[in-house]
Design an enzyme around this catalytic site. Structure first.
Site, PDB file in Angstrom:
ATOM      1  N   HIS A   1       1.265   1.260  -5.567  1.00 56.14           N
ATOM      2  CA  HIS A   1       0.692   0.853  -6.845  1.00 56.14           C
ATOM      3  C   HIS A   1      -0.153   1.994  -7.378  1.00 56.14           C
ATOM      4  O   HIS A   1      -0.886   2.626  -6.612  1.00 56.14           O
ATOM      5  CB  HIS A   1      -0.214  -0.372  -6.670  1.00 56.14           C
ATOM      6  CG  HIS A   1       0.514  -1.657  -6.435  1.00 56.14           C
ATOM      7  ND1 HIS A   1      -0.060  -2.890  -6.638  1.00 56.14           N
ATOM      8  CD2 HIS A   1       1.779  -1.894  -6.021  1.00 56.14           C
ATOM      9  CE1 HIS A   1       0.816  -3.835  -6.346  1.00 56.14           C
ATOM     10  NE2 HIS A   1       1.927  -3.267  -5.964  1.00 56.14           N
TER      11      HIS A   1
ATOM     12  N   MET B   1       0.853  -1.176   0.000  1.00 59.35           N
ATOM     13  CA  MET B   1       0.000   0.000   0.000  1.00 59.35           C
ATOM     14  C   MET B   1       0.895   1.234   0.000  1.00 59.35           C
ATOM     15  O   MET B   1       2.057   1.135   0.350  1.00 59.35           O
ATOM     16  CB  MET B   1      -0.882   0.001   1.262  1.00 59.35           C
ATOM     17  CG  MET B   1      -0.068  -0.006   2.562  1.00 59.35           C
ATOM     18  SD  MET B   1      -0.795   0.877   3.926  1.00 59.35           S
ATOM     19  CE  MET B   1       0.668   1.332   4.836  1.00 59.35           C
ATOM     20  N   PRO B   2       0.404   2.341  -0.369  1.00 58.06           N
ATOM     21  CA  PRO B   2      -0.984   2.578  -0.762  1.00 58.06           C
ATOM     22  C   PRO B   2      -1.263   2.133  -2.207  1.00 58.06           C
ATOM     23  O   PRO B   2      -0.350   1.982  -3.015  1.00 58.06           O
ATOM     24  CB  PRO B   2      -1.117   4.102  -0.647  1.00 58.06           C
ATOM     25  CG  PRO B   2       0.247   4.659  -0.421  1.00 58.06           C
ATOM     26  CD  PRO B   2       1.208   3.553  -0.411  1.00 58.06           C
ATOM     27  N   HIS B   3      -2.586   1.958  -2.448  1.00 53.56           N
ATOM     28  CA  HIS B   3      -3.033   1.719  -3.807  1.00 53.56           C
ATOM     29  C   HIS B   3      -3.744   2.972  -4.301  1.00 53.56           C
ATOM     30  O   HIS B   3      -4.658   3.471  -3.649  1.00 53.56           O
ATOM     31  CB  HIS B   3      -3.986   0.530  -3.881  1.00 53.56           C
ATOM     32  CG  HIS B   3      -4.463   0.294  -5.291  1.00 53.56           C
ATOM     33  ND1 HIS B   3      -3.697  -0.331  -6.233  1.00 53.56           N
ATOM     34  CD2 HIS B   3      -5.610   0.646  -5.916  1.00 53.56           C
ATOM     35  CE1 HIS B   3      -4.351  -0.377  -7.383  1.00 53.56           C
ATOM     36  NE2 HIS B   3      -5.513   0.218  -7.216  1.00 53.56           N
TER      37      HIS B   3
END
Lengths: 65, 65, 65, 65, 65, 65
Positions: C40, C1-3
């Site tokens: 991501h 994370m984070p996404h």
């Protein structure tokens, strides 16, 4: 399907969500060829410090005169 | 548009979100032809028991030495 | 994370996405305590007939004078 | 990638999420050519007043006989 | 519910998606108290120029030796 | 805000999306205290091989008698 995800700042009541979910579902049935039982609506409530418009947190917008 | 959704484990302060929202908005204006007033950024904070990487909850990763 | 999920109307080039992905990742590292390898970024490109602002499709906004 | 977002009504325990995250990751490795370290799974827990099926809040479904 | 959204780089076949959807649904039934008919799974396929990990597009990662 | 994301199987026309976007926006203004200019609606169209209900792809459901 369809799956509807509504992200907004917290503060709406269950009554408001109940009405919105029913009305949005109705719109998708009437204009989107959806079958009622397949329509899902999820509300993602976030605090006013977790949503920004135009680069500015909603929490900060509220402080504007 | 654009709409930006950032999902991560809770723990960031409003100050951090304020800065990130402003900077991400600026990036989208400069490199993505976005108009400032149309950029929305939503942070979805989830507990460390609700996010997994490589099949392992973040809550469990923290217990690693 | 984070996404990070960025939803917008199609039309940005791979070069623009490359720059935006790198810059947004950098912001999350600097201001969000993210580890580079865990960030991501996904771009969801939709046609101008699939995004509406203020109740109006972007495709229709373009026809405005 | 892949990034998996699971939206549902709150009430599952960390143990359930731990098992689901591990099993879903395994499925994506075996059948989706995913690399373990790149699979992210996020659970978005919402209250029963924030999820509707067939136009009806889950909170209201529970009241059915 | 639950609603599952899987975002990844395009390239998986309908056969792979068929298997993954069935297996993920089964996991949610067994470990998440979900009812089969309420589980939805959506795959969001994006080009390799629309997904970045660690600040780098998947399209560019492929060019690595 | 709010941001609305509607995920469904492709096949709806721009006319249908135009009507749905306008009507959903209207619902959020009337019942959700939203300001018109802040409502965003995005449609994520996926092929029938990318959406499953009850563990079964919509593409396969169509083959049922």
């Amino acid at each position: 399907m369809p799956h509807v995800q509504i992200t907004w700042v917290e503060g709406r009541s269950p009554e408001q969500k109940r009405t919105i979910a029913e009305r949005v579902t109705q719109v998708l049935i009437e204009d989107g060829r959806a079958k009622r039982e397949n329509v899902h609506v999820a509300f993602l409530d976030v605090p006013a410090t977790s949503y920004a418009e135009a680069g500015r947190l909603v929490a900060d917008q509220k402080r504007s005169p």
